[in-house]
Design an enzyme around this catalytic site. Sequence first.
Site, PDB file in Angstrom:
ATOM      1  N   GLU A 148      32.311 -18.135  10.986  1.00  0.00           N
ATOM      2  CA  GLU A 148      33.171 -17.356  11.879  1.00  0.00           C
ATOM      3  C   GLU A 148      33.194 -17.938  13.302  1.00  0.00           C
ATOM      4  OE1 GLU A 148      35.226 -15.096  10.920  1.00  0.00           O
ATOM      5  OE2 GLU A 148      34.384 -13.682   9.473  1.00  0.00           O
ATOM      6  N   ASP A 179      22.836  -8.457  18.664  1.00  0.00           N
ATOM      7  CA  ASP A 179      23.464  -9.290  17.633  1.00  0.00           C
ATOM      8  C   ASP A 179      23.370 -10.772  17.995  1.00  0.00           C
ATOM      9  OD1 ASP A 179      24.758  -9.810  15.317  1.00  0.00           O
ATOM     10  OD2 ASP A 179      26.715  -9.054  15.938  1.00  0.00           O
ATOM     11  N   LYS A 200      34.220  -9.593  11.798  1.00  0.00           N
ATOM     12  CA  LYS A 200      34.116  -9.914  13.221  1.00  0.00           C
ATOM     13  C   LYS A 200      34.980 -11.136  13.515  1.00  0.00           C
ATOM     14  CE  LYS A 200      29.362  -8.226  13.408  1.00  0.00           C
ATOM     15  NZ  LYS A 200      27.944  -8.588  13.402  1.00  0.00           N
ATOM     16  N   ALA A 212      22.849  -9.348   6.183  1.00  0.00           N
ATOM     17  CA  ALA A 212      23.048  -8.739   4.860  1.00  0.00           C
ATOM     18  C   ALA A 212      21.776  -8.903   4.014  1.00  0.00           C
ATOM     19  CB  ALA A 212      24.229  -9.408   4.175  1.00  0.00           C
ATOM     20  N   LYS A 233      29.656 -13.925  19.826  1.00  0.00           N
ATOM     21  CA  LYS A 233      28.262 -14.355  19.642  1.00  0.00           C
ATOM     22  C   LYS A 233      28.150 -15.468  18.602  1.00  0.00           C
ATOM     23  CE  LYS A 233      27.906 -12.195  15.635  1.00  0.00           C
ATOM     24  NZ  LYS A 233      27.203 -12.068  14.411  1.00  0.00           N
ATOM     25  N   ASN A 279      26.431 -19.504  11.094  1.00  0.00           N
ATOM     26  CA  ASN A 279      26.869 -20.188  12.314  1.00  0.00           C
ATOM     27  C   ASN A 279      25.749 -21.071  12.856  1.00  0.00           C
ATOM     28  OD1 ASN A 279      29.585 -18.899  12.888  1.00  0.00           O
ATOM     29  ND2 ASN A 279      28.270 -17.139  12.529  1.00  0.00           N
ATOM     30  N   GLY A 314      26.449  -5.040  14.821  1.00  0.00           N
ATOM     31  CA  GLY A 314      25.093  -5.061  15.385  1.00  0.00           C
ATOM     32  C   GLY A 314      24.276  -6.168  14.749  1.00  0.00           C
TER      33      GLY A 314
END
Length: 492
Positions: A284, A247, A105, A143, A194, A259, A139
């Site tokens: 990210e 998400d 992403k 993990a 997001k 994040n 979505g």
Amino acid sequence: MYKIGVLGAGTWGMALARMLANAGNEVRVWSALEREVEEFSKTRRHPNLPKMIIPDEIIFTKNIEDVCTDVDIILCAVPSPFVRSTIASARPFIKDGQIIVDVAKGIEANTLFTMTQVIMSEINKDGSHGNVKLVALSGPTHAEEVSLDMPTTIVSACHDMNAAELVQDIFMNTCMRVYTNVDILGVELCGAMKNIIALASGISAGLGYGDNAKAALITRGMSEITRLGLKMGCMEQTFSGLAGIGDLIVTATSMHSRNNKAGYLIGSGMTPEEAKKEVGMVVEGINALPAAMRLMRHYHVEMPLTYAINAVINEGADAGETVRKLMERGKKSEIDKSVSTLDFESSLLKSKKDTGMRRVMTYGGFDLLHYGHINLLRRAKALGDYLIVGLSTDEFRAKEKGEPCFFDYQKRKELLLSTRYVDLVIPEDSWSQKIPNIKEYHIDVLVMGDHWRGKFDYLRNYGVDVIYLPRTPEVSTTMIKEEVKQGENVPD
Ligand code: CTP
């Protein structure tokens, strides 16, 4: 069962590899790091997913050819900054027609491409991959939870519904429920943006603020991502779906999220650099900030939260002071459209064919809007009640014509919308989007200039009338450009 090649042995790639192997698929995983290949082959454990056991059937390799050759799908699961270079190495071994599923992403800062666009642009460099299909899988999916078979939902997004549905079939099982979506741009935009809001949510918690602030950040964060997405031609429903609000909720509320964690550390007083080091993995949201800032400026969208987070992360602004400034912004309404516009748009876009409205669609670049274009638009509109233009994006036009448009996408879109004929403009960025567009917008009539005669007859199988309208003689964008160029060379 399917043969699957996984690029990347990070937590998400490995959680999916395990799930797919346990479902009986043949899974090979590539890592650029010899150390990982050796360690995972031997220990069958991943250091960042300590409770997960890696099935013996998964083969690890450092040879990228092994995972890209003779596979039904390639799963690209490397962190976003490595997507381009990884695909460049993989390209020689990827067959034309290959389905590539991307789970990375992010948005590339210099091109503003989403990850599937990065893959497509990289893979097209040798000119022999015209039929590769890119699917984005995104979505609310930690993990850690997927690796323990906890119930999870995800979206398989592609312009080509057949590809999206194949990926749905491959990934769906008793623990993973997969929905399809044609709005791949919207799905990917949500996935990238997001992370920035999750950073904000973490910072807020780090500052000691509570659930009220978190809920505000999630809601107003989604509202600014939606604003941007709508300007880019994405579909509103995507933002209230799993890849959108779903998400965002999971990323902004869970401590599994890097994040969120990085934000928490920054809110507690660490510098962004210190926080990145402490988290130890790619953050990210920090990577996505430069692209988000460029998108915000390019599309002229007000995005106060993204702006504020950028100030804290990249410009040394004080987090507490930034929150105060956000709270003291001018008064706003939650509803940013007039009631009449809302009624108009929703009745037009959400109603189906049986309302009696005839929807017409056409495609083109419409650069330097001229009377030939207007003639076409007028006749197209006369064939129905609602006219949608699939407007070539700047990248698509440059690729197809070999030179950029004179006016950028946003300006061409505004010009089209200011005519009395065009009701909606959506981006055209591939030749294969016509069928999904026809389904999504319930199109009755497809109009094309008659230089395309015969080329789109196959779309009649999808229940649309295909009409080729004669072009207006002696005018085209190319001709105007050439005449202006020649005029410039004439001495006074
Ligand atoms: N069109 C038309 N008459 C013209 C020029 C264009 O009917 N004289 C139609 C095209 O057939 C197409 C739409 O307008 O359906 C948009 O075409 P586009 O390719 O953007 O315009 P051109 O002026 O043909 O641009 P170019 O010279 O770059 O091909």
